[in-house]
Design an enzyme around this catalytic site. Structure first.
Site, PDB file in Angstrom:
ATOM      1  N   HIS A  82       3.961   3.660   1.213  1.00  0.00           N
ATOM      2  CA  HIS A  82       4.013   1.967   0.362  1.00  0.00           C
ATOM      3  C   HIS A  82       5.111   1.676  -1.055  1.00  0.00           C
ATOM      4  O   HIS A  82       4.701   2.855  -2.123  1.00  0.00           O
ATOM      5  CB  HIS A  82       2.993   1.377   0.280  1.00  0.00           C
ATOM      6  CG  HIS A  82       3.206  -0.288  -0.005  1.00  0.00           C
ATOM      7  ND1 HIS A  82       2.553  -1.096  -0.774  1.00  0.00           N
ATOM      8  CD2 HIS A  82       2.615  -1.033   1.169  1.00  0.00           C
ATOM      9  CE1 HIS A  82       1.899  -2.322  -0.386  1.00  0.00           C
ATOM     10  NE2 HIS A  82       2.706  -2.079   0.312  1.00  0.00           N
ATOM     11  N   LYS A 105      -8.099  -4.453   5.014  1.00  0.00           N
ATOM     12  CA  LYS A 105      -7.822  -3.951   6.102  1.00  0.00           C
ATOM     13  C   LYS A 105      -8.811  -3.891   6.993  1.00  0.00           C
ATOM     14  O   LYS A 105      -8.109  -3.489   8.331  1.00  0.00           O
ATOM     15  CB  LYS A 105      -6.639  -3.448   5.966  1.00  0.00           C
ATOM     16  CG  LYS A 105      -5.841  -3.264   4.608  1.00  0.00           C
ATOM     17  CD  LYS A 105      -4.496  -3.008   4.596  1.00  0.00           C
ATOM     18  CE  LYS A 105      -3.326  -3.505   3.134  1.00  0.00           C
ATOM     19  NZ  LYS A 105      -2.320  -3.885   4.295  1.00  0.00           N
ATOM     20  N   GLN A 109      -3.783   2.520   5.386  1.00  0.00           N
ATOM     21  CA  GLN A 109      -3.803   2.390   7.104  1.00  0.00           C
ATOM     22  C   GLN A 109      -5.104   3.677   7.577  1.00  0.00           C
ATOM     23  O   GLN A 109      -4.939   3.457   8.067  1.00  0.00           O
ATOM     24  CB  GLN A 109      -2.088   1.951   6.839  1.00  0.00           C
ATOM     25  CG  GLN A 109      -1.275   1.625   6.041  1.00  0.00           C
ATOM     26  CD  GLN A 109      -1.802   0.032   6.963  1.00  0.00           C
ATOM     27  OE1 GLN A 109      -2.064  -0.169   7.854  1.00  0.00           O
ATOM     28  NE2 GLN A 109      -1.477  -1.123   6.296  1.00  0.00           N
TER      29      GLN A 109
END
Length: 406
Positions: free
Chosen positions: A121, A224, A201
């Protein structure tokens, strides 16, 4: 896992979008929030909104207890050795930048190396680009295999005795690749380097044990993993954090202030200058309680079944290209023939289906894939096989809408 009970906990899911029941497939960008988190935020603002660590009155004491209690929940969630190793930040981006600025600028110089991968990212690329420019260090990229995975043999070749920092995503936000970060950390340590893991993630979907991984830093975001926006965590080994200087200076992080010099509080507070993100931390604590109640193993198993089902069903759509390895975390990134991902996402939205389209803050990876953009469907504990069936149906509707390109 009782999927109906889980879904009932998320008020936002029970609505129609463009005349269709909402199918939310964008949890990799941000997850939805259960009522337990929403109510905890409401409780804080209604019941004990106050600054922490400073006042001795009742509201301040309760706010401090809840804030520091959330830190202990985070410690247990990632199996850190001490709450001194848990720094609250604004998110993964801030956490990685803190390491790059505080540890990196003090530790790196000309001739040193920083090793990352093309799948990172932007938040795990740009801080290292800037660090390399500031120190004269060299930024190196570990090569990817054709399916977007990392071979440990390549890691061995790329990480050398000149490497000082290795920074790799636990899970790719585009490919869904689950990287062997424990093994790469061992390679880094054998070469005298430190290992940072971008867990944005990873933490929401995998059981994380930072001591077992033996990473030196682990960064992740609350939003998240069912928590509020604006709150994140930097885990760091205490020995490293003790040697690092703060990157923000002001109230809360000081011990004594004189006219021309000051000293800092002990860990973790020396890295939390100013009024901290109190409500965010309290909300993150509630999110962790919720995830633990559902069960991290059950969530991982549910997502594994969903992504397998999704791959099977989506491969029946003629003209669809899926990127990444077969074994992956709970997301599928794809393109549909010559339909631009933004156009695809627009048609799906008209059907009440929310997916992400664009470069996913991973432009170097898009270049590696030889595409300008992709669409991404990402799953979480509240998604169902019916959601995937709706997605596949939506893809067929897209094909009908753009029939001239098929």
């Amino acid at each position: 896992m009782d999927i109906k009970a889980v879904r009932d906990a998320f008020p936002i899911l029970h609505q129609e979008v463009n005349g269709h029941p909402l199918v939310y497939l964008d949890s990799s960008a941000t997850s939805q929030k259960p009522v337990q988190v929403i109510e905890k935020l409401d409780e804080y603002y209604r019941g004990y909104n106050s600054n922490v660590h400073r006042g001795v009155h009742t509201l301040g004491t309760r706010a401090t207890d809840e804030y520091e209690g959330a830190r202990e929940k985070v410690r247990r969630f990632i199996h850190a050795a001490s709450t001194q190793e848990i720094i609250f930040t604004r998110g993964t981006t801030t956490a990685i930048n803190t390491v790059a600025v505080s540890y990196g600028r003090a530790s790196l110089s000309q001739g040193d190396e920083i090793v990352i991968t093309p799948m990172e990212h932007h938040s795990n690329i740009i801080p290292w680009q800037q660090l390399a420019k500031a120190t004269g260090a060299t930024l190196k990229y570990m090569p990817l295999q054709s399916d977007g995975t990392i071979l440990l043999e390549e890691a061995e070749k790329t990480i050398t005795e000149n490497t000082k920092i290795v920074a790799i995503a636990h899970v790719s936000n585009v490919l869904g690749t689950i990287n062997p970060v424990k093994e790469i950390a061992a390679i880094a340590h054998r070469n005298g380097a430190v290992m940072l893991v971008d867990g944005a993630q990873g933490a929401p979907h995998l059981k994380v044990d930072v001591q077992e991984l033996d990473c030196d830093f682990y960064a992740f975001s609350g939003h998240k993993m069912c928590g509020p926006t604006g709150i994140g965590v930097l885990y760091g080994k205490r020995s490293l954090l003790n040697e690092m200087e703060p990157v923000e200076f002001g109230g809360e992080m000081i011990d004594f202030v004189n006219l021309y010099d000051s000293t800092w509080k002990e860990l973790p507070w020396k890295f939390e200058g100013g009024t901290p993100i109190i409500a965010g931390a309290v909300g993150l604590g509630a999110a962790i309680d919720f995830l633990n109640e559902v069960g991290l193993h059950e969530i991982a198993e549910h997502e594994h079944k969903l992504v397998e089902y999704a791959q099977q069903q989506m491969k029946t759509v003629e003209g669809l290209t899926i990127y990444g390895p077969d074994k992956r975390a709970g997301l599928v990134t794809f393109n549909l023939a010559d339909v631009h991902p933004h156009d695809l996402a627009t048609v799906l939205d008209a059907e009440g289906i929310a997916v992400r389209a664009g470069h996913h803050c991973a432009q170097p990876l898009m270049k590696w894939l030889e595409v300008s953009a992709t669409a991404r469907a990402s799953f979480y504990l509240y998604n169902t096989e019916e959601d995937i069936d709706r997605l596949v149906q939506g893809l067929q509707t897209t094909k009908e809408y753009f029939g001239d390109v098929f």
